[in-house]
Write a protein that holds these residues in place. Structure first.
Motif, PDB file in Angstrom:
ATOM      1  N   SER A   1       1.567   6.438  -3.415  1.00 52.93           N
ATOM      2  CA  SER A   1       0.447   5.544  -3.282  1.00 52.93           C
ATOM      3  C   SER A   1       0.114   5.196  -4.726  1.00 52.93           C
ATOM      4  O   SER A   1      -0.495   5.998  -5.439  1.00 52.93           O
TER       5      SER A   1
ATOM      6  N   SER B   1      -1.926   3.134  -5.594  1.00 51.62           N
ATOM      7  CA  SER B   1      -3.365   2.841  -5.631  1.00 51.62           C
ATOM      8  C   SER B   1      -4.130   3.925  -6.388  1.00 51.62           C
ATOM      9  O   SER B   1      -5.275   3.708  -6.774  1.00 51.62           O
ATOM     10  N   LYS B   2      -3.520   5.073  -6.558  1.00 55.16           N
ATOM     11  CA  LYS B   2      -4.219   6.230  -7.111  1.00 55.16           C
ATOM     12  C   LYS B   2      -3.995   6.304  -8.633  1.00 55.16           C
ATOM     13  O   LYS B   2      -4.451   5.447  -9.346  1.00 55.16           O
TER      14      LYS B   2
ATOM     15  N   LEU C   1      -4.569  -1.867  -4.484  1.00 54.21           N
ATOM     16  CA  LEU C   1      -3.895  -1.133  -3.405  1.00 54.21           C
ATOM     17  C   LEU C   1      -2.402  -1.423  -3.530  1.00 54.21           C
ATOM     18  O   LEU C   1      -1.999  -2.589  -3.516  1.00 54.21           O
TER      19      LEU C   1
ATOM     20  N   ASN D   1      -2.209  17.318  -0.295  1.00 54.62           N
ATOM     21  CA  ASN D   1      -3.537  16.729  -0.187  1.00 54.62           C
ATOM     22  C   ASN D   1      -4.180  17.269   1.089  1.00 54.62           C
ATOM     23  O   ASN D   1      -3.648  17.025   2.163  1.00 54.62           O
TER      24      ASN D   1
ATOM     25  N   THR E   1       2.500  11.053  -5.307  1.00 54.36           N
ATOM     26  CA  THR E   1       1.232  10.412  -5.656  1.00 54.36           C
ATOM     27  C   THR E   1       0.379  11.243  -6.619  1.00 54.36           C
ATOM     28  O   THR E   1      -0.171  10.717  -7.581  1.00 54.36           O
TER      29      THR E   1
ATOM     30  N   ASP F   1       6.523  12.655  -1.647  1.00 49.21           N
ATOM     31  CA  ASP F   1       5.348  11.852  -1.979  1.00 49.21           C
ATOM     32  C   ASP F   1       4.822  12.382  -3.312  1.00 49.21           C
ATOM     33  O   ASP F   1       4.288  13.488  -3.389  1.00 49.21           O
TER      34      ASP F   1
ATOM     35  N   GLU G   1       5.015  16.627   0.449  1.00 53.00           N
ATOM     36  CA  GLU G   1       3.945  16.169  -0.424  1.00 53.00           C
ATOM     37  C   GLU G   1       3.678  17.359  -1.336  1.00 53.00           C
ATOM     38  O   GLU G   1       3.426  18.459  -0.848  1.00 53.00           O
TER      39      GLU G   1
ATOM     40  N   TYR H   1      -1.308  14.155   3.618  1.00 56.94           N
ATOM     41  CA  TYR H   1      -2.349  13.121   3.657  1.00 56.94           C
ATOM     42  C   TYR H   1      -2.613  12.690   5.108  1.00 56.94           C
ATOM     43  O   TYR H   1      -1.671  12.491   5.876  1.00 56.94           O
TER      44      TYR H   1
ATOM     45  N   LEU I   1      -8.688   8.621  -5.037  1.00 56.78           N
ATOM     46  CA  LEU I   1      -8.411   9.580  -6.105  1.00 56.78           C
ATOM     47  C   LEU I   1      -7.603   8.906  -7.199  1.00 56.78           C
ATOM     48  O   LEU I   1      -7.063   7.818  -7.016  1.00 56.78           O
TER      49      LEU I   1
ATOM     50  N   SER J   1       0.859  -1.191   0.000  1.00 51.08           N
ATOM     51  CA  SER J   1       0.000   0.000   0.000  1.00 51.08           C
ATOM     52  C   SER J   1       0.890   1.233   0.000  1.00 51.08           C
ATOM     53  O   SER J   1       2.106   1.130   0.224  1.00 51.08           O
ATOM     54  N   GLY J   2       0.267   2.384  -0.231  1.00 46.61           N
ATOM     55  CA  GLY J   2       1.022   3.630  -0.134  1.00 46.61           C
ATOM     56  C   GLY J   2       1.532   3.840   1.284  1.00 46.61           C
ATOM     57  O   GLY J   2       2.654   4.296   1.494  1.00 46.61           O
ATOM     58  N   MET J   3       0.707   3.491   2.268  1.00 46.81           N
ATOM     59  CA  MET J   3       1.131   3.665   3.658  1.00 46.81           C
ATOM     60  C   MET J   3       2.318   2.771   3.993  1.00 46.81           C
ATOM     61  O   MET J   3       3.212   3.173   4.727  1.00 46.81           O
TER      62      MET J   3
HETATM   63  C1  PLP Z   1      -3.711   7.662  -0.628  1.00 44.51           C
HETATM   64  C2  PLP Z   1      -2.460   8.341  -0.289  1.00 44.51           C
HETATM   65  C3  PLP Z   1      -1.500   7.728   0.519  1.00 44.51           C
HETATM   66  C4  PLP Z   1      -1.742   6.357   1.133  1.00 44.51           C
HETATM   67  O1  PLP Z   1      -1.760   5.356   0.172  1.00 44.51           O
HETATM   68  P1  PLP Z   1      -2.600   3.968   0.291  1.00 44.51           P
HETATM   69  O2  PLP Z   1      -2.290   3.311  -1.002  1.00 44.51           O
HETATM   70  O3  PLP Z   1      -4.028   4.332   0.462  1.00 44.51           O
HETATM   71  O4  PLP Z   1      -2.067   3.232   1.469  1.00 44.51           O
HETATM   72  C5  PLP Z   1      -0.323   8.402   0.749  1.00 44.51           C
HETATM   73  N1  PLP Z   1      -0.100   9.637   0.231  1.00 44.51           N
HETATM   74  C6  PLP Z   1      -1.010  10.262  -0.536  1.00 44.51           C
HETATM   75  C7  PLP Z   1      -0.705  11.612  -1.087  1.00 44.51           C
HETATM   76  C8  PLP Z   1      -2.212   9.644  -0.813  1.00 44.51           C
HETATM   77  O5  PLP Z   1      -3.123  10.275  -1.572  1.00 44.51           O
END
Ligand code: PLP
Length: 388
Positions: free
Chosen positions: A208, A210-211, A220, A161, A188, A186, A157, A114, A323, A89-91
């Motif tokens: 992340s 996932s986005k 994810l 966000n 993302t 970050d 970041e 975030y 997102l 995951s991003g986290m």
């Molecule tokens: C969603 C997000 C994260 C966390 O990522 P996950 O994939 O949901 O664990 C971290 N940083 C930013 C900027 C995000 O938008």
């Protein structure tokens, strides 16, 4: 002959192609035995050894997996780093980067960040004594006096966000270098298609995935890229120790998504620009934030009472908490992504109860505009029925 030749899996292109080409070609030509264009999903957790001391380069999937290696090599190339890491995951990608710190270290972080990142850092402060200072890094002049003898890293970041504040990475990286502090970005919201922090001087990039990178709200994933070998070695060890790796199936899904990222991103940016123009003119909307790049918009409605009926009246755009996907989403940071940031801190930062975050998808922009317009109109009717 081993079925899988490692050199073919992690091979880097000698010719530097345009980003569109690099994204599209991820995984292609990796499988030389059959010529499979779509990379195989290597589910095997274990890899047979020919004899003592001989390995194909793959032993056990936590340490290394051929499908995962492809996406890791791809993101390293796209970001201009030496090694990539794919996490669950991003986290977990951000947590992996925190393994570069020690107890007692100081971390400087973008003021607007975030909510999950804020929550993770708070936990590390409490449990492991990592000191965190939140700073408005859009104005780098404040950074110098915030750097302490124990400052180990700066976490940026950008755009942030949900406020979409832009931090000048190149300026921050100069300062970070003079003070021997690592700069982590970050990326993302931009992806390497629109912004390459390592090229601008950062040391580590996290995503992340996932986005935007995966892009279809079905995967994810997290990615990390290191710019130098010593950092990459530390991350390799930490990821193997902790094991929060991306599964083979999700690695494949991420590759599949990344192939169309340039196309999706161009369409999303075009839609976002059309929407910004429309939102700015709307009488029920007071402020619109858009950093002139990307597909994320934040806007404030005239009155907090409009929020609930507006979200309820949306017919096309989903009121959902993520997102970057092909489908348009609107998020309410106050109760969703940023709920864990204390109310006072939130409002000091400008995350008010009137603020909504819009992730613009690839639908036809006229349909998105029509949906926003009808939902705002109905919301106004619901809050003040006598005015109509
Ligand atoms: C969603 C997000 C994260 C966390 O990522 P996950 O994939 O949901 O664990 C971290 N940083 C930013 C900027 C995000 O938008």
């Amino acid at each position: 002959m081993p079925l899988f030749k490692m050199s073919n899996v992690v091979r880097r292109c000698k010719i530097i192609y345009q980003l569109e080409t690099q994204f599209t070609q991820i995984g292609n030509r990796s499988e030389t035995e059959t010529g499979a264009v779509s990379t195989p999903i290597h589910l095997s957790t274990a890899y047979r050894h020919e004899t003592l001391g001989v390995s194909t380069g793959y032993d056990y999937t936590r340490t290394k997996n051929p499908t995962r290696s492809l996406v890791e090599a791809a993101i390293a190339d796209l970001e201009g780093g030496v090694r990539g890491f794919a996490t669950a995951s991003g986290m977990s990608a951000i947590q992996l980067v925190l393994s570069l710190l020690r107890s007692g270290d100081h971390l400087i972080c973008s003021r607007d960040v975030y909510g999950g990142t804020y929550r993770l850092f708070a936990d590390y402060t409490e449990r492991y004594g990592i000191e965190v200072s939140y700073l408005d890094l859009t104005d780098p002049s404040r950074l110098k006096q915030a750097i302490q003898p124990n400052t180990a890293a700066i976490f940026v970041e950008t755009p942030t966000n949900p406020l979409l504040e832009v931090t000048p990475i190149a300026v921050i990286s100069e300062l970070a270098k003079t003070h021997d502090v690592q700069l982590i970005v970050d990326n993302t919201f931009m992806t390497p298609f629109l912004q390459q922090p390592l090229v601008l001087g950062a040391d580590v990039v996290v995503h992340s995935a996932s986005k935007f990178l995966a892009g279809h709200n079905d995967c994810l994933a997290g990615l990390v890229v290191a710019k130098d070998e010593p950092t990459a070695d530390l991350l390799t060890a930490a990821l193997n120790n902790g094991g929060s790796v991306l599964s083979a199936f999700d690695s494949w899904l991420l590759i599949r998504g990344m192939k169309t990222l340039p196309l999706r991103m161009k369409a999303q940016v075009e839609n976002a620009q059309a929407l910004v123009t429309c939102l700015k003119r709307h009488p029920s909307i007071t402020t619109v934030r858009y950093p002139n790049q990307g597909a994320m918009i934040s806007f404030s409605v005239r009155d907090e009472v409009l929020v609930a009926p507006f979200l309820q009246q949306l017919r096309l755009i989903s009121f959902a908490e993520s997102l970057g996907g092909v489908e348009s989403f609107i998020t309410y940071p106050t109760t969703q992504t940023h709920a864990d940031i204390p109310e006072q801190m939130r409002s000091e930062r400008g995350i008010t109860r009137k603020l909504l975050r819009f992730s613009v998808g690839i639908e036809a922009s006229v349909d998105l505009i029509a949906d926003i317009t009808q939902a705002l109109e109905r919301a106004e009717q619901i809050v003040s029925p006598n005015n109509t």
